[in-house]
Design a protein around this motif. Structure first.
Motif, PDB file in Angstrom:
ATOM      1  N   ARG A 260      -4.029  -1.422  21.214  1.00  0.00           N
ATOM      2  CA  ARG A 260      -5.431  -0.977  21.088  1.00  0.00           C
ATOM      3  C   ARG A 260      -6.205  -1.865  20.118  1.00  0.00           C
ATOM      4  O   ARG A 260      -7.368  -2.223  20.384  1.00  0.00           O
ATOM      5  CB  ARG A 260      -5.469   0.490  20.598  1.00  0.00           C
TER       6      ARG A 260
ATOM      7  N   THR B 225      -6.310  -5.960  21.521  1.00  0.00           N
ATOM      8  CA  THR B 225      -7.052  -6.321  22.744  1.00  0.00           C
ATOM      9  C   THR B 225      -8.448  -6.852  22.427  1.00  0.00           C
ATOM     10  O   THR B 225      -8.809  -7.953  22.873  1.00  0.00           O
ATOM     11  CB  THR B 225      -7.110  -5.140  23.719  1.00  0.00           C
TER      12      THR B 225
ATOM     13  N   THR C 198      -9.449  -2.796  29.003  1.00  0.00           N
ATOM     14  CA  THR C 198      -8.241  -3.438  28.483  1.00  0.00           C
ATOM     15  C   THR C 198      -7.793  -4.560  29.414  1.00  0.00           C
ATOM     16  O   THR C 198      -7.501  -5.685  28.974  1.00  0.00           O
ATOM     17  CB  THR C 198      -7.106  -2.412  28.334  1.00  0.00           C
TER      18      THR C 198
END
Length: 634
Positions: free
Chosen positions: A437, A440, A354
């Motif tokens: 989530r 990204t 991430t």
């Protein structure tokens, strides 16, 4: 000093041609065989006078020197950056720091970055007496970049959190200003930030407490950078099948690593995180991702100056990012400690991915902003066809299109940073978590492709000078190409988007649609934005319909559509962010115009491709036939 010498040693202010009538004409005795033969009726004095009008006779290269583009304070010059921060982080301390940093980057650091480019790292395998030393020699500027990174808190800010949930935005704004001038030092910083994030998530305790302190310090003499040694010969992103490195348990609960790392960026780092398979007493390992564990290792030398458990095989000869050492490494008993639970290595690096993907996206947006800024400045200095480039409507249309792309990329990246900051400060809702989530990988893949296109267009705006290495401009394009490859190619990340949707049972898409609609709600009564809102509403509705239809078609259908789906998610969301930004009270007419221009494009390519049958069951076979079509034998 002669007129010719004065001319050669001067630069023409304003980028305009110095007229010959303004300086004494050089008088040069110009002779040739043909002149000598015909000169019987002409004196030497007459020949001198005849040659004196020649504008290149003395200077040989003429009088005109094109004025170079000027890199100005990157914070003061970026209207969108300043407007975004005025809206979300109106802190005098942040503005003052970013302004000072922008000045330092343009006046001092950019020169260091160029030094890193022209003085790439060198690998010295042996000392003069034949002893293997494997020293990677980097330029003094590369070392200054490390000190600067510590002093400016380019990693530390993310962990100090001086501005709470907006600290990541603040940190990434500094990196956005720094990246194109950093000599690629942002790459080791990305991995350093990712390593600190992983250590923080598993617990800051022995044996990594000292490492964490060094990764996040502002003291140059203590600051460490981290490598990320994942890629092996068999695979890049496919670490589950491609990792052959083994970890041999030792009696003190440490390990020794044996393997070959095919691509290790920033190889001069002080430590690294890496994946390996633990051997049992028989030497057996567990295959697949279930057999991978995450390890921490320090890069150090013994009392004789030899690397402990590492041999540097060679440095990679890369298209770009030449400023940074990237190597192939043989691990031969490298001392290491296990960080993750056994078999949980892949899960443990999720946080790191991430962080590094966000850093990649920041570098992409920064590269775009840099080339647009330089091209815009150049357009005020370069005259062609009787007027400055800025006075040619077609040229300004091209630069405006680049500006719109850059603005969309910037807002995409900043929103992901905002979501990360909310998560890290404990303020994230479930919608925020799901959105982070999903976005990204979407933002990383889309900005990587944008950067290559925009930087390429930017080089073209300089004409031939954009192709000349010593201008520093071609390096922008060579370095941009890595952004669509590192940390997952476009296709790999597109499939990651599908996995993200499947694993969340569609909740990430629900968060996406909900938040996008909320961004548009505030613009419903703004008449100047009506065309953009209408186009985005239509695209969002079409995307929702596509998702419902595709869900009933099976995995193969969605896999074919994955890339276009990711592009659609990115374009629609960027459009919503541009519209939302154009609605706030401090917005400028340019903010509105950028939103309108963004929404003129095909916002939902996945629907248009679906209508053309691009995802039909027979498409893969036809694609393969087309790719491998060869002439038939007569």
């Amino acid at each position: 000093m002669s007129a010719c010498s004065a001319l050669l040693n001067s630069r023409v202010a304003g980028g305009c041609c110095r007229l010959w009538r303004r300086v004494p004409r050089p008088v040069v005795h110009f002779r040739s065989a043909s002149v000598a033969e015909r000169g019987a009726g002409r004196s030497d004095e007459e020949l001198w006078e005849a040659a004196s009008y020649l504008p290149f006779s003395g200077a040989r290269i003429g009088s005109f020197f094109q004025e170079r583009p000027v890199l100005k304070n990157l914070f003061l010059e970026d209207a969108l950056l300043r407007g975004y921060l005025r809206r979300h982080l109106p802190q005098e301390a942040a503005f003052s720091d970013l302004c000072a940093f922008g000045e330092r980057v343009s006046k001092e650091v950019d020169v260091w970055g160029r030094e890193c480019e022209v003085t790439p790292p060198q690998l010295v395998h042996f000392d003069p007496w034949g002893r293997r030393v494997d020293h990677i020699e980097t330029s003094p500027a590369w070392k200054r970049m490390k000190d600067l990174s510590a002093q400016e808190g380019l990693v530390a800010i993310g962990y100090e959190r001086p501005f709470g949930e907006w600290s990541r935005v603040y940190q990434m704004c500094k990196l956005y200003i720094y990246s194109p001038s950093s000599g690629l030092y942002t790459c080791p910083l990305a991995m350093t930030d990712g390593a600190a994030k992983v250590i923080q998530s598993v617990g800051v305790s022995w044996p990594v407490d000292e490492a964490y302190s060094r990764l996040t310090t502002r003291q140059p003499e203590r600051f460490w950078t981290s490598g990320q040694w994942m890629t092996e010969r068999q695979g890049g992103s496919d670490v589950a099948r491609g990792t052959e490195t083994v970890a041999v348990p030792q009696t003190d609960d440490s390990y020794k690593l044996h393997g070959f790392k095919w691509f290790t960026s920033a190889t001069d780092a002080d430590m690294t995180l890496t994946l390996a398979r633990i051997q049992d007493r028989t030497g057996a390992t567990t295959p697949g991702s279930r057999g991978l564990s995450l390890f921490y290792a320090e890069v150090s030398r013994d009392e004789d100056g030899l690397l402990k458990g590492i041999e540097v095989q060679r440095l990679k000869d890369k298209l770009g990012t030449r400023q940074m050492p990237t190597a192939e490494l043989l691990l031969d008993g490298l001392p290491a400690h296990r960080l993750s639970e056994v078999g949980r290595g892949v899960a443990s690096i999720a946080n790191m991915l991430t962080i590094t993907r966000i850093h990649n996206s920041i570098s992409a947006a920064a590269a775009m902003r840099r080339v647009v800024q330089l091209a815009g400045d150049y357009a005020t200095r370069r005259t062609a066809f009787g007027k400055l480039l800025k006075d040619h409507p077609l040229h300004m249309q091209t630069l405006a299109r680049m500006e719109v792309e850059t603005r969309g990329a910037f807002l995409l990246v900043m929103d992901v940073c905002r979501l990360l900051g909310r998560e890290e400060s404990g303020m994230a809702t479930q919608l925020d978590t799901n959105l982070l989530r999903l976005l990204t990988p979407v933002v990383k893949l889309y900005t990587g492709k944008q950067a290559v296109a925009v930087v390429s267009e930017g080089l073209e705006s300089f004409g031939g000078q954009g192709y000349i290495e010593d201008t520093g401009l071609p390096g922008l394009l060579r370095d941009a190409q890595v952004l669509s490859i590192w940390e997952g190619t476009t296709n790999v990340l597109s499939l990651d988007v599908l996995r993200c949707v499947a694993r969340s049972s569609g909740l990430v898409l629900h968060a996406y649609f909900t938040h996008t609609k909320s961004l548009l709600a505030g613009a419903s009564s703004v008449s100047s934005l009506a065309p953009a809102v209408k186009a985005l509403d239509r695209a969002l509705s079409e995307l929702e319909d596509f998702v419902q239809v595709a869900a009933s078609r099976g995995p193969a259908y969605l896999e074919l559509a994955a890339r276009d789906l990711a592009y659609s998610l990115a374009r629609i969301y960027a459009g919503a962010l541009l519209i939302d930004h154009a609605c706030w009270k401090g917005a400028s007419p340019s903010d509105t115009y950028a939103a309108l221009r963004w929404c003129e494009q095909d916002l939902c390519p996945v629907v248009n491709k679906q209508a053309r049958g691009c995802y039909d069951p027979n498409t893969p076979a036809l694609d393969a036939v087309l790719v491998y079509d060869r002439p038939t034998q007569d």
